[in-house]
Motif scaffolding. Structure first.
Motif, PDB file in Angstrom:
ATOM      1  N   THR A 126       0.804  -1.219   0.000  1.00 42.51           N
ATOM      2  CA  THR A 126       0.000   0.000   0.000  1.00 42.51           C
ATOM      3  C   THR A 126       0.835   1.266   0.000  1.00 42.51           C
ATOM      4  O   THR A 126       0.293   2.348   0.205  1.00 42.51           O
ATOM      5  N   LYS A 127       2.136   1.157  -0.196  1.00 42.99           N
ATOM      6  CA  LYS A 127       2.964   2.366  -0.158  1.00 42.99           C
ATOM      7  C   LYS A 127       2.409   3.403  -1.125  1.00 42.99           C
ATOM      8  O   LYS A 127       2.016   3.081  -2.233  1.00 42.99           O
TER       9      LYS A 127
ATOM     10  N   PRO B 205       1.715   7.663   5.535  1.00 42.80           N
ATOM     11  CA  PRO B 205       2.701   6.655   5.951  1.00 42.80           C
ATOM     12  C   PRO B 205       2.656   6.398   7.447  1.00 42.80           C
ATOM     13  O   PRO B 205       2.372   7.285   8.253  1.00 42.80           O
ATOM     14  N   THR B 206       2.934   5.161   7.830  1.00 39.09           N
ATOM     15  CA  THR B 206       2.940   4.749   9.235  1.00 39.09           C
ATOM     16  C   THR B 206       4.225   3.986   9.547  1.00 39.09           C
ATOM     17  O   THR B 206       4.196   2.921  10.157  1.00 39.09           O
TER      18      THR B 206
ATOM     19  N   PRO C 138       7.815   1.841   8.704  1.00 36.45           N
ATOM     20  CA  PRO C 138       8.165   0.763   7.764  1.00 36.45           C
ATOM     21  C   PRO C 138       7.026  -0.214   7.497  1.00 36.45           C
ATOM     22  O   PRO C 138       6.999  -0.861   6.456  1.00 36.45           O
ATOM     23  N   GLU C 139       6.107  -0.328   8.444  1.00 34.69           N
ATOM     24  CA  GLU C 139       5.016  -1.295   8.301  1.00 34.69           C
ATOM     25  C   GLU C 139       3.698  -0.574   8.063  1.00 34.69           C
ATOM     26  O   GLU C 139       3.329   0.330   8.818  1.00 34.69           O
ATOM     27  N   MET C 140       3.003  -0.974   6.995  1.00 28.84           N
ATOM     28  CA  MET C 140       1.692  -0.396   6.706  1.00 28.84           C
ATOM     29  C   MET C 140       0.665  -1.511   6.559  1.00 28.84           C
ATOM     30  O   MET C 140       1.009  -2.658   6.302  1.00 28.84           O
ATOM     31  N   PHE C 141      -0.597  -1.137   6.726  1.00 29.34           N
ATOM     32  CA  PHE C 141      -1.661  -2.103   6.541  1.00 29.34           C
ATOM     33  C   PHE C 141      -1.740  -2.546   5.088  1.00 29.34           C
ATOM     34  O   PHE C 141      -1.321  -1.832   4.174  1.00 29.34           O
ATOM     35  N   GLN C 142      -2.311  -3.731   4.899  1.00 24.84           N
ATOM     36  CA  GLN C 142      -2.724  -4.111   3.561  1.00 24.84           C
ATOM     37  C   GLN C 142      -3.972  -3.300   3.180  1.00 24.84           C
ATOM     38  O   GLN C 142      -4.514  -2.561   4.002  1.00 24.84           O
TER      39      GLN C 142
END
Length: 664
Positions: free
Chosen positions: A461-462, A467-468, A470-474
């Protein structure tokens, strides 16, 4: 036009008019399309979504429920993982739901929700979901959106190809992802080809509380992937994809991708039933747990099973056939008519479509390429109906709209491709953002798709959201498929890593919801139905506190006489009898989680004090204007203390207390 829609159109028109002076020179050509999309997904306050959508949580181990078309998150249903939000897996009543023969397993990886069906059409009674890591399947009751039953799958590792249903919900299935020695034992890993086998499990599913392994079919040591049941002319058959026909055991990205074709396993499960009934299956020692919630008490129970019926295809002629399928297929999908068997080969350059009519003829003509462990391999040319040419890169999963069209996700080229059944021509494609895995059309794997929307479940989802780190939700994307051309309507982030989803018209579920539990029918042995029934008892080092929760107090709310070294069980009953009036319970120093108590429900928290002192407890679910006042205290004294064991209640309740109640 409905009044609601007139209001929405008026609001949009006003906004457009207000901004037209400033935007007319610079507005992109897609503005009106965007506004049209906004109208289509807009659900006014106080109104309901058209569909419930159930998405697997992937590495969360749960199921999340979204409304469509709004994309609003409605609920997270705890299944295979502890859930501190409501105490699932922590409370004494629910701990057993996560029990396995490996011991308590408080997490798993859930991939594929599947609706119960009647005559091949989703009916909204139950939702099934699989656990991939420790193979299990679960039943969720959709009158309460709660997990009622979990069955462990023996003789398997990786319960990925699971838990797809037959058209009558008589069975759900679960297939081996990782072939292992059967029985599992200490053998060299490089003896894979000699010792490792797969299984296909058929599980009785049409009687709540009684899920069990009807029979397992012993298979060659491949990796088995997604499956779907036949329907119409192919009713009575089940189809599973498989890969690693090379039977490699190391560097599978290289060594399990050498063959030009792998297989779809076509299983005649009615034939399997006949062979099992005729005694051709062996009773095979197998230990596995069946966990279920007692409907009266609400307490989860465990029964350990000790054997299964294991059927070898060599002992049951005609039970399984292999259909050669390019290449490393992930899923197999059956069109609404039951004639076409569509496979998605992750490394294939085409989408192969097999014909059930041709499959039957090939069997009758013995058009076999070879036989593998008693399983005939049919000739590709004898069963293929057609190939979709140049569909894109990485075909993964196909569903159907019921109007003669199929939709396939393309993982590598990040798109959905629409193609026509029978002519196999691509008629439309739309990009997704990014790396789509599965897709879902409401009822799209059934005899009766509701072909209005398609949901793409994307892995990356980049640049789609704020942005959140290094890890983002699908992410999921809602696509309108009601016309000739697909149109993107909405992006919405999703919890965990949804792999697959199911959706059903809300009208089939909404009005069947349980709104509160009847307190008079609460069969929990520790239920407290009124303030006068509350109290405290000691048996050795065990202390039981029975209390009620009601707006806006606990009774009892002051407890003394607990000693260091005791184990305390708080049995809390929410005696409200109204919809959505919940209470919570938490105490200082607890090493589990809170409890959330539905109206009429009893839940138990185990608590072990580690030092003397005063411990507050309180309601964690905002319930009234005096929610902050809904609290109490527990006093812990040194071991051997002479402080009396007491639990106060209100003056009114004290007046109602009888001597037997005091003694209890």
């Amino acid at each position: 036009m409905s009044p609601t829609r007139r209001i929405v159109y008026a609001a949009v028109a006003t906004a457009l008019a207000g901004g037209a002076f400033f935007a007319c020179r610079t507005a992109p050509a897609t503005t009106l399309v965007g506004n049209d999309a906004a109208i289509k997904v807009y659900v006014p306050p106080g109104s309901y979504d058209e569909f419930y959508s159930f998405m697997s949580g992937g590495f969360s181990g749960q199921v999340s429920v979204y409304g469509l078309p709004s994309g609003r998150l409605l609920k997270v249903i705890p299944v295979f993982s502890q859930n501190p939000e409501n105490g699932y897996g922590y409370s004494e009543e629910t701990k057993a739901m996560l029990q396995t023969t490996f011991g308590p397993v408080p997490w798993d990886d859930s991939h594929h929700p599947e609706m119960s069906m009647t005559d091949g059409v989703p009916d909204g009674r139950w939702l099934f979901i699989n656990a991939n890591n420790t193979p299990r399947v679960a039943r969720i009751d959709l009158t309460r959106f709660e997990t009622d039953e979990i069955l462990q799958i023996p003789n398997a590792a990786g319960g990925h190809a699971s838990p797809f249903t037959t058209p009558d919900s008589k069975y759900i299935v679960s297939a081996t992802r990782f072939s292992v020695p059967i029985p599992n034992r200490d053998v060299p890993i490089d003896s894979y080809k000699q010792n490792f086998r797969g299984t296909l499990s058929f599980i009785t599913a049409d009687q709540p509380g009684k899920m069990d392994i009807a029979f397992q079919i012993l298979m060659p040591g491949y990796n088995y992937d997604l499956g779907h049941a036949g329907k119409g002319p192919s009713d009575g058959w089940f189809f599973f994809t498989s890969y690693n026909s090379e039977e490699a055991n190391t560097k599978l990205e290289e060594n399990a991708s050498k063959n030009d074709k792998d297989y779809v396993a076509a299983v005649n499960y009615r034939k399997a039933e006949e062979c099992v009934a005729a005694g051709k299956a062996k009773t095979f020692p197998s230990e596995y747990d069946h966990n279920y919630v007692d409907p009266s008490s609400g307490i989860a129970k465990v029964e350990t099973m000790h054997s299964v019926k294991l059927l070898n295809p060599m002992d049951c002629d005609g039970v399984v056939y292999y259909l050669p399928t390019p290449k490393s297929p992930h899923g197999v999908d059956i069109d609404p008519t039951g004639e076409y068997i569509v496979a998605g080969g992750k490394l294939a350059t085409v989408i192969p479509v097999h014909s059930f009519t041709k499959l039957k003829k090939a069997i009758a003509d013995k058009a076999f390429e070879k036989v593998v462990d008693g399983i005939p391999v049919l000739k590709y040319e004898a069963v293929i109906a057609g190939e979709v040419q140049k569909p894109g890169l990485g075909p993964l999963h196909t569903e159907f709209d019921g109007k003669g069209y199929a939709y396939t996700s393309m993982f590598i080229s990040s798109e959905v491709v629409k193609w026509k059944l029978g002519t196999w021509e691509v008629v439309d494609r739309i990009p997704t953002y990014y790396s789509i895995g599965h897709l879902m059309i409401p009822g799209g794997d059934s005899k009766k798709p509701w072909g209005k929307y398609l949901v793409a479940m994307n892995k990356i989802t980049k640049d789609r959201y704020l942005p959140t780190g290094p890890e983002m939700f699908q992410s999921a994307q809602l696509i309108d498929i009601s016309g000739d051309k697909m149109k993107l309507l909405l992006d919405f982030p999703t919890i965990g890593e949804p792999h697959y989803a199911q959706a059903i018209p809300a009208s089939l579920i909404r009005d069947k919801q349980l709104k509160f539990r009847n307190l008079a029918q609460n069969g929990n042995p520790d239920v407290t139905r009124s303030e006068s029934d509350g109290g405290i008892t000691r048996k050795g080092k065990r202390v039981d506190v029975r209390m009620i929760a009601i707006r806006s107090h606990f009774a009892p709310d002051n407890i003394e006489g607990v000693q260091l070294g005791d184990t305390v069980y708080f049995h809390v009953t929410n005696i409200e009898q109204d919809w959505d009036i919940l209470h919570g319970f938490a105490i200082l120093g607890a090493n589990t989680s809170e409890l959330i108590l539905q109206p009429g429900e009893t839940r138990t928290l185990q608590w072990i004090p580690t030092r003397v002192g005063i411990y507050p407890f309180y309601c964690t679910d905002f319930c009234s204007a005096l929610h902050q006042e809904m609290q109490g205290y527990l006093r812990v004294s040194p071991a051997g203390s002479t402080v009396a064991l007491t639990a106060n209640v209100s003056k009114k309740a004290q007046q109602q207390l009888s001597e037997p109640a005091k003694a209890r």
